[in-house]
Structures are given as C-alpha cells and as structure tokens.
Design a protein around this motif. Structure first.
Motif, PDB file in Angstrom:
ATOM      1  N   HIS A 106     -83.747   4.622 -31.072  1.00 13.19           N
ATOM      2  CA  HIS A 106     -85.189   4.541 -30.794  1.00 13.19           C
ATOM      3  C   HIS A 106     -85.766   3.410 -31.637  1.00 13.19           C
ATOM      4  CE1 HIS A 106     -84.943   7.017 -34.384  1.00 13.19           C
ATOM      5  NE2 HIS A 106     -86.246   6.992 -34.551  1.00 13.19           N
ATOM      6  N   ASP A 110     -86.803   2.048 -39.169  1.00 12.10           N
ATOM      7  CA  ASP A 110     -85.605   2.378 -39.949  1.00 12.10           C
ATOM      8  C   ASP A 110     -84.352   2.456 -39.079  1.00 12.10           C
ATOM      9  OD1 ASP A 110     -86.822   4.702 -38.819  1.00 12.10           O
ATOM     10  OD2 ASP A 110     -85.696   6.006 -40.168  1.00 12.10           O
ATOM     11  N   HIS A 111     -84.513   2.164 -37.776  1.00 10.93           N
ATOM     12  CA  HIS A 111     -83.375   2.195 -36.849  1.00 10.93           C
ATOM     13  C   HIS A 111     -83.161   0.842 -36.168  1.00 10.93           C
ATOM     14  CE1 HIS A 111     -82.785   6.644 -37.035  1.00 10.93           C
ATOM     15  NE2 HIS A 111     -84.004   6.526 -37.523  1.00 10.93           N
ATOM     16  N   ASP A 240     -83.058  10.622 -34.240  1.00 15.07           N
ATOM     17  CA  ASP A 240     -84.161  11.375 -34.858  1.00 15.07           C
ATOM     18  C   ASP A 240     -84.793  12.354 -33.862  1.00 15.07           C
ATOM     19  OD1 ASP A 240     -83.657   9.891 -37.092  1.00 15.07           O
ATOM     20  OD2 ASP A 240     -85.570   8.821 -37.107  1.00 15.07           O
ATOM     21  N   HIS A 266     -82.193  13.057 -37.820  1.00 12.90           N
ATOM     22  CA  HIS A 266     -83.453  12.671 -38.464  1.00 12.90           C
ATOM     23  C   HIS A 266     -83.380  12.708 -40.000  1.00 12.90           C
ATOM     24  CE1 HIS A 266     -88.067  12.896 -37.521  1.00 12.90           C
ATOM     25  NE2 HIS A 266     -87.739  11.805 -38.167  1.00 12.90           N
ATOM     26  N   HIS A 267     -82.214  12.355 -40.529  1.00 13.08           N
ATOM     27  CA  HIS A 267     -82.044  12.237 -41.992  1.00 13.08           C
ATOM     28  C   HIS A 267     -82.229  13.563 -42.728  1.00 13.08           C
ATOM     29  CE1 HIS A 267     -82.722   8.215 -40.490  1.00 13.08           C
ATOM     30  NE2 HIS A 267     -83.971   8.533 -40.187  1.00 13.08           N
ATOM     31  N   LYS A 294     -86.148  10.609 -48.886  1.00 16.18           N
ATOM     32  CA  LYS A 294     -86.411  10.754 -47.447  1.00 16.18           C
ATOM     33  C   LYS A 294     -85.354  11.661 -46.847  1.00 16.18           C
ATOM     34  CE  LYS A 294     -86.936   8.409 -43.103  1.00 16.18           C
ATOM     35  NZ  LYS A 294     -86.703   7.155 -42.403  1.00 16.18           N
TER      36      LYS A 294
HETATM   37 ZN   LIG Z   1     -85.259   7.611 -38.825  1.00 12.05          ZN
END
Ligand SMILES: [Zn+2]
Length: 371
Positions: A106, A110-111, A240, A266-267, A294
């Motif tokens: 997505h 961060d991706h 995520d 999603h971490h 995070k």
């Molecule tokens: Zn993410």
C-alpha cells in the motif's frame, strides 16, 4: 554527517554479521539447534530493519526474488539513504543483483517511501501493486501518501520495468513460489483458499473474541495481502491490513487456514492482528517488523504468544514502550535499545516444512523441525 558516518559503520557491521550468520549455527530459546542453516533448495526470507516500516526480501531457489515494500524515504541523506541502503545491502548479502518482483502492499510512506531511492541502487524487473491510490489529503498522513504514490508513478513511467496490478484471487507470476493474493484495494477473496495443506472454509470459533473496531478508511485497509506456499510451508503477509478487513478473511468462516509463518500484520499495532485472525491461522512462527517505538503492542504480543501452535515470536526491535513481559528474550530480537545498527532477521524455509531463524545481530540460528 555524524548520522551518515554512524550509518556507514552500521552497514559494514550488518554485512559482516550477515557473513557470520550464514557461516555458523547457534543456541536459542526453544527448539533444537543442530542442522544446516540454509541450502540451495531453500526459500530465504530477509526482514530488513526499516525502523517500523516494512521491507521483506524473498529469495527462492534458483535466485528468483520478491521484495515486499521499501521502507521510508530519507530526504536528509540523498547519497546514503537509510532504508534504501539497508535494503540494497540485504540484496547484496542475498546475492540479488536485480529485484525480479517489487510488490508494494500500500502507499503509506513506510512501505512505498523508500522506492525511488532504492530503484536508484538496485534494478527492478516488475512492479506489483493494488492499483490507484484512494487516500485523500484530508486524512492524517494523506499528503505524504499522495507524494509517495506520485513518486512511485514517476519511477514506473521512467523505468522500462513491467507493471502489474493484482486483486484478491490472483496468483503472482512467480516460478519458484506459489503466491496468492488474498486482499487488495479494500477487497478480500470471496471463497476459501483451495489448499491441500490446510483446512479452510470452516466456521471460525474465535470471531466472537474480536468485535469490530472503528473503520479506518485509509490505505492500510487496501493493503495487498499474500499467502505464500513453498513445499509444505504456508507463509502469510497481509501488510498493514486492518482489524475489520481481516474479518472478511476469517469470519464467519476461515478462508485462510493454518499458517506456518505469520509476518505480523501492521508492525504489531493494535488496529491489526485480531485474535479472530491470529488464533485461526495459529502460526508456528511469527516475525514482527516493529520499530523501537512503533508497533510491538502488548496486546498484540499477548495475542500471538497465546496462539495454540506458536513456537516462537521474533522481533526486529525491542518494543521500548512495553515492559520485559511484553517483549521476547533478547536472543530473539535483532535490535536492542540503544545505538541502532540496522540488524536484520533471516528466515530459512525448507520444502520439508522445517524452518530456521537467524538473528543478524548475534549470528545465532534457531532450528524448527517440520511438525
Ligand atoms: Zn506500515
């Protein structure tokens, strides 16, 4: 300058540790420690530390590669961008000179954010994504999502690479791995996966434990989700994808079935990874791409550790906002609190169903025999 210098030292340490990691086995918390760490017929999966984003490199036997996501942009270090450089170093360690398939789950920064800087370092054969960005500037982070998407579109236009848009039910055109798309652009597969390796299509008794949460209506909801089958192994990566969207995959009937490896959604944030989903897939191993502050949420930890078949959870970072009870043992964490060398985790997946995880920080490998 200081950051750049520290970074280059970290990069050298990462490459050096990788060489050590490949060369030796070692002890671990659970499970036997003997046996080969990796072989020519194995699928290697490298979890790059992009500080709470995602970047996961799959290298199949024969060298075919799939990179899922590219971490974040680094506008402060255009000549040595943090995440793109770490991914490029990982490619080098893995013997990947060209990323055959680069899949973007997505368009959050961060991706997809590291993509322009990464593609300046490593060539890409094919880009894969869920289609157009639907996130608007009025949601939190929307402006950076739009900027990341536009930068990605420019790379596609300027490159000679293939571009493929996929949807739930599609199978990626890879040779050595069977990769099915189970979610994308806000939709999920309509029917249970057909697999001889897992029972699907049955009522999921864990749905009642995961009541719906507020809808997010962001790019997270539209994440491409993948189920990878390799020999006797099943590996899940939903990017995520959010709590409510997961329900479409596992409630009221379980369309996924049991997994061997869960790449933690999603971490490890609380708005993904519901008990309805985690208890249904009941992974043997879970690997979490969290950052120091995070993801890695205590409730996520409890859900995963409480699932019925789990041998081990591994973390890219100590979750510094949690206590020791909600972090795994240091031996199973790639980056402890303190100066960050960008250490990775590596998963070796074998056709016979056995697995091994190597901690790039310590060089130690833990073996998991086939069930
Ligand atoms: Zn993410």
């Amino acid at each position: 300058m200081r950051i750049a210098k520290l970074w280059s030292v970290g990069l050298m340490a990462l490459v050096a540790l990788g060489a050590v990691a490949v060369a030796q086995g070692g002890g671990g918390r659970r499970g036997p420690t003997s046996g080969p760490a990796s072989g020519k017929g194995d699928l290697q999966i490298y979890f790059v530390d992009v500080e709470g984003g995602q970047s996961t490199l799959f290298v199949a036997p024969g060298g075919e590669s799939l990179l899922v996501d590219t971490g974040s942009p680094d506008p402060r270090n255009p000549t040595a961008p943090r995440d793109a450089s770490r991914i490029a170093a990982m490619c080098k360690l893995a013997g990947v000179t060209k990323i055959d398939n680069l899949l973007i789950t997505h368009y959050h920064s961060d991706h997809v954010g590291g993509l322009p800087q990464l593609t300046a370092l490593v060539p890409v054969g094919r880009f894969i994504d869920h289609g157009i960005n639907r996130e608007t500037a009025d949601v939190q982070g929307g402006a950076s999502t739009i900027a990341g998407y536009n930068a990605y579109q420019k790379v596609i236009t300027d490159s000679h690479a293939e571009h493929l848009t996929v949807k739930p039910g599609d199978v990626l055109p890879l040779k050595a791995m069977h990769v099915e798309v189970v979610s994308g652009d806000g939709e999920v597969i309509a029917k249970p996966l057909k697999t001889p390796l897992a029972t699907t299509g049955e009522q999921n008794p864990f749905c009642a434990a995961s009541p719906l949460k507020d809808a997010e209506n962001t790019e997270n909801d539209r994440s491409l989700g993948l189920v990878i089958t390799f020999g006797k192994l099943r590996i899940q990566d939903l990017g995520d994808l959010t709590w409510n969207k997961e329900r479409g995959l596992v409630c009221p009937v379980d369309k996924l079935g049991k997994m061997d490896v869960y790449i933690v959604s999603h971490h490890g944030l609380v708005n993904s990874g519901s008990p309805a989903m985690v208890d249904a897939i009941a992974p043997r191993l879970a690997i979490e791409d969290n950052g120091p502050r995070k993801g890695g949420a205590p409730t996520t930890f409890d859900t995963i550790e409480g699932s019925s078949r789990l041998k081990d959870l591994w973390q890219l970072h100590t979750a510094e906002g949690s206590d020791a009870k909600h972090n795994v043992a240091d031996s199973h964490i790639a980056n402890l609190a303190g100066p960050d060398a960008g250490n990775y985790l590596k998963l070796t997946a074998r056709m016979d169903g056995s697995l091994a995880v190597t901690n790039g920080r310590t060089g130690e490998t833990v073996e998991y025999p086939a069930p």
